[in-house]
Design a protein around this motif. Structure first.
Motif, PDB file in Angstrom:
ATOM      1  N   UNK A 188       0.839  -1.203   0.000  1.00  0.00           N
ATOM      2  CA  UNK A 188       0.000   0.000   0.000  1.00  0.00           C
ATOM      3  C   UNK A 188       0.870   1.248   0.000  1.00  0.00           C
ATOM      4  N   UNK A 189       1.867   1.252   0.864  1.00  0.00           N
ATOM      5  CA  UNK A 189       2.776   2.396   0.936  1.00  0.00           C
ATOM      6  C   UNK A 189       3.539   2.580  -0.369  1.00  0.00           C
ATOM      7  N   UNK A 190       3.949   1.476  -0.988  1.00  0.00           N
ATOM      8  CA  UNK A 190       4.707   1.559  -2.243  1.00  0.00           C
ATOM      9  C   UNK A 190       3.863   2.188  -3.349  1.00  0.00           C
ATOM     10  N   UNK A 191       2.573   1.855  -3.396  1.00  0.00           N
ATOM     11  CA  UNK A 191       1.716   2.439  -4.428  1.00  0.00           C
ATOM     12  C   UNK A 191       1.517   3.934  -4.192  1.00  0.00           C
ATOM     13  N   UNK A 192       1.387   4.318  -2.928  1.00  0.00           N
ATOM     14  CA  UNK A 192       1.284   5.751  -2.621  1.00  0.00           C
ATOM     15  C   UNK A 192       2.598   6.457  -2.936  1.00  0.00           C
ATOM     16  N   UNK A 193       3.693   5.803  -2.646  1.00  0.00           N
ATOM     17  CA  UNK A 193       5.017   6.405  -2.897  1.00  0.00           C
ATOM     18  C   UNK A 193       5.235   6.614  -4.394  1.00  0.00           C
ATOM     19  N   UNK A 194       4.789   5.693  -5.195  1.00  0.00           N
ATOM     20  CA  UNK A 194       4.952   5.812  -6.646  1.00  0.00           C
ATOM     21  C   UNK A 194       4.205   7.017  -7.200  1.00  0.00           C
ATOM     22  N   UNK A 195       3.144   7.437  -6.488  1.00  0.00           N
ATOM     23  CA  UNK A 195       2.362   8.601  -6.897  1.00  0.00           C
ATOM     24  C   UNK A 195       2.811   9.878  -6.194  1.00  0.00           C
ATOM     25  N   UNK A 196       3.859   9.761  -5.384  1.00  0.00           N
ATOM     26  CA  UNK A 196       4.365  10.928  -4.666  1.00  0.00           C
ATOM     27  C   UNK A 196       3.424  11.418  -3.592  1.00  0.00           C
ATOM     28  N   UNK A 197       2.696  10.502  -2.956  1.00  0.00           N
ATOM     29  CA  UNK A 197       1.727  10.940  -1.955  1.00  0.00           C
ATOM     30  C   UNK A 197       1.744  10.074  -0.695  1.00  0.00           C
ATOM     31  N   UNK A 198       2.942   9.747  -0.235  1.00  0.00           N
ATOM     32  CA  UNK A 198       3.022   9.004   1.021  1.00  0.00           C
ATOM     33  C   UNK A 198       2.490   9.818   2.194  1.00  0.00           C
ATOM     34  N   UNK A 199       2.608  11.139   2.116  1.00  0.00           N
ATOM     35  CA  UNK A 199       2.045  11.957   3.187  1.00  0.00           C
ATOM     36  C   UNK A 199       0.571  12.276   2.934  1.00  0.00           C
ATOM     37  N   UNK A 200       0.005  11.662   1.909  1.00  0.00           N
ATOM     38  CA  UNK A 200      -1.407  11.848   1.604  1.00  0.00           C
ATOM     39  C   UNK A 200      -2.278  10.712   2.078  1.00  0.00           C
ATOM     40  N   UNK A 201      -1.663   9.698   2.719  1.00  0.00           N
ATOM     41  CA  UNK A 201      -2.439   8.579   3.252  1.00  0.00           C
ATOM     42  C   UNK A 201      -2.164   8.426   4.741  1.00  0.00           C
ATOM     43  N   UNK A 202      -3.099   7.800   5.425  1.00  0.00           N
ATOM     44  CA  UNK A 202      -2.937   7.418   6.822  1.00  0.00           C
ATOM     45  C   UNK A 202      -3.136   5.914   6.915  1.00  0.00           C
ATOM     46  N   UNK A 203      -2.202   5.223   7.560  1.00  0.00           N
ATOM     47  CA  UNK A 203      -2.403   3.808   7.847  1.00  0.00           C
ATOM     48  C   UNK A 203      -2.573   3.659   9.348  1.00  0.00           C
ATOM     49  N   UNK A 204      -3.171   2.542   9.774  1.00  0.00           N
ATOM     50  CA  UNK A 204      -3.523   2.420  11.189  1.00  0.00           C
ATOM     51  C   UNK A 204      -3.613   0.959  11.599  1.00  0.00           C
ATOM     52  N   UNK A 205      -3.454   0.716  12.877  1.00  0.00           N
ATOM     53  CA  UNK A 205      -3.616  -0.605  13.457  1.00  0.00           C
ATOM     54  C   UNK A 205      -4.104  -0.441  14.890  1.00  0.00           C
ATOM     55  N   UNK A 206      -4.781  -1.469  15.405  1.00  0.00           N
ATOM     56  CA  UNK A 206      -5.208  -1.455  16.802  1.00  0.00           C
ATOM     57  C   UNK A 206      -4.010  -1.638  17.724  1.00  0.00           C
ATOM     58  N   UNK A 207      -3.981  -0.858  18.783  1.00  0.00           N
ATOM     59  CA  UNK A 207      -2.896  -0.918  19.773  1.00  0.00           C
ATOM     60  C   UNK A 207      -3.540  -0.936  21.157  1.00  0.00           C
ATOM     61  N   UNK A 208      -3.086  -1.849  22.031  1.00  0.00           N
ATOM     62  CA  UNK A 208      -3.741  -1.939  23.341  1.00  0.00           C
ATOM     63  C   UNK A 208      -2.765  -2.144  24.500  1.00  0.00           C
TER      64      UNK A 208
END
Length: 340
Positions: free
Chosen positions: A167-187
């Protein structure tokens, strides 16, 4: 509690112009600036269009997770669209909520058993009306390209952590890694460590947001630890609600005075989800105070006003039009400079 639009917003934009970068400013870069500096923008509540903005006034208006819905959310003025990510049998990342094609497309069967080229004849369907659109299932690349420069993207990864690097690689190829947010549950602290190790393959250029739920997280000190560990701009907070229980009257431990103080000390946003989960009781993520109460109960003050008064500065909703209009009418929105 109500806020007026600040004079300093104009001063910030003027400072940008003085530094000679105004011509490069896009709407998404302005949104990112507000996301990165929560304390400066606590007088503005950002809106996330769940499933890219598919509902209006309780009715499904368009196909969820479609390019059309992304454009709709942009037109409304939402800051972020949420997209669900799946993968085809030959490894293509697509935007689709379910693991099956049946509910939202003209095709049937499991997504991960079909090659991408076999999905080209599938068309997105407006659930409820059964209307068949002209739009095929979008790829992640197509969706990101549609959002680029105009709106940020909240990735709901349905595939597990191994897919985050792709997912990050596809965003990076478009020059928009700072245009996405990824997330995971943390407890707990172990989960923090495990998630940090997992993120090593993603890259530090992609913003990460922890999801914290009040069935496991009750301590503002842990909230501070989790956001600090990831240099997070926001924490997605879940206030669970049981069927038949009264509406939350305080917002729970994740929206306590101590939690709000931790958010201010760490300069991060408190994010609430008011949308319902399919085939589950409404508002179960928001202590009973969700979109249904606002729309069908006619009480937006008891939903959006309630969470605003408890420090929420990001609301993820199925009703972006209603939320934006209500927030604007009640002084919770600061206009963007869209002249560039």
């Amino acid at each position: 509690m109500r806020f007026a639009a600040p004079i300093f917003a104009a001063l910030v934009l003027a400072a940008v112009a003085v530094n000679g970068i105004a011509a490069e400013t896009t709407r998404s870069s302005q949104i990112l600036g507000r996301l990165q500096d929560a304390n400066q923008w606590r007088n503005h509540i950002m809106v996330v269009a769940h499933r890219a903005g598919w509902k209006e006034n309780g009715h499904i208006r368009m196909a969820e997770n479609s390019l059309a819905s992304i454009r709709y959310a942009i037109g409304l003025g939402a800051e972020i669209v949420e997209m669900d990510i799946r993968k085809t049998a030959d490894g293509q990342l697509i935007v689709l909520h379910d693991s099956w094609l049946d509910r939202t497309t003209t095709c049937k069967g499991e997504v991960d058993r079909r090659r991408f080229d076999a999905l080209q004849d599938c068309r997105l369907v407006v659930e409820g009306t059964g209307e068949i659109t002209e739009e095929p299932i979008p790829t992640l690349k197509q969706a990101l390209a549609t959002a680029r420069g105009r709106i940020l993207v909240n990735i709901d990864n349905k595939l597990g952590p191994d897919a985050l690097a792709q997912i990050a690689a596809e965003a990076r190829a478009l020059g928009m890694t700072d245009g996405i947010l990824i997330k995971e549950n943390v407890w707990n602290t172990k989960r923090i460590d495990d998630t940090r190790a997992m993120l090593a393959s993603v890259g530090a250029d992609v913003p990460f947001m922890p999801i914290l739920a009040d069935d496991a997280v009750h301590d503002a000190r842990f909230m501070a630890q989790a956001t600090r560990a990831f240099s997070a701009f926001a924490a997605e907070l879940v206030t669970w609600h049981q069927t038949g229980a009264p509406l939350t009257d305080r917002g729970g431990p994740l929206f306590s005075a101590k939690a709000r103080a931790a958010a201010i000390a760490g300069n991060w946003h408190l994010w609430v989800n008011t949308y319902p989960i399919v085939n589950r009781p409404g508002a179960m993520l928001a202590g009973g105070r969700g979109d249904e109460l606002a729309v069908f109960g006619g009480q937006p003050e008891e939903v959006y006003g309630f969470w605003a008064d408890r420090g929420a500065t990001i609301i993820q909703t199925d009703e972006p039009k209603l939320v934006i209009e209500w927030l604007e009418a009640n002084g919770y929105r600061v206009p963007y400079d869209l002249t560039n």
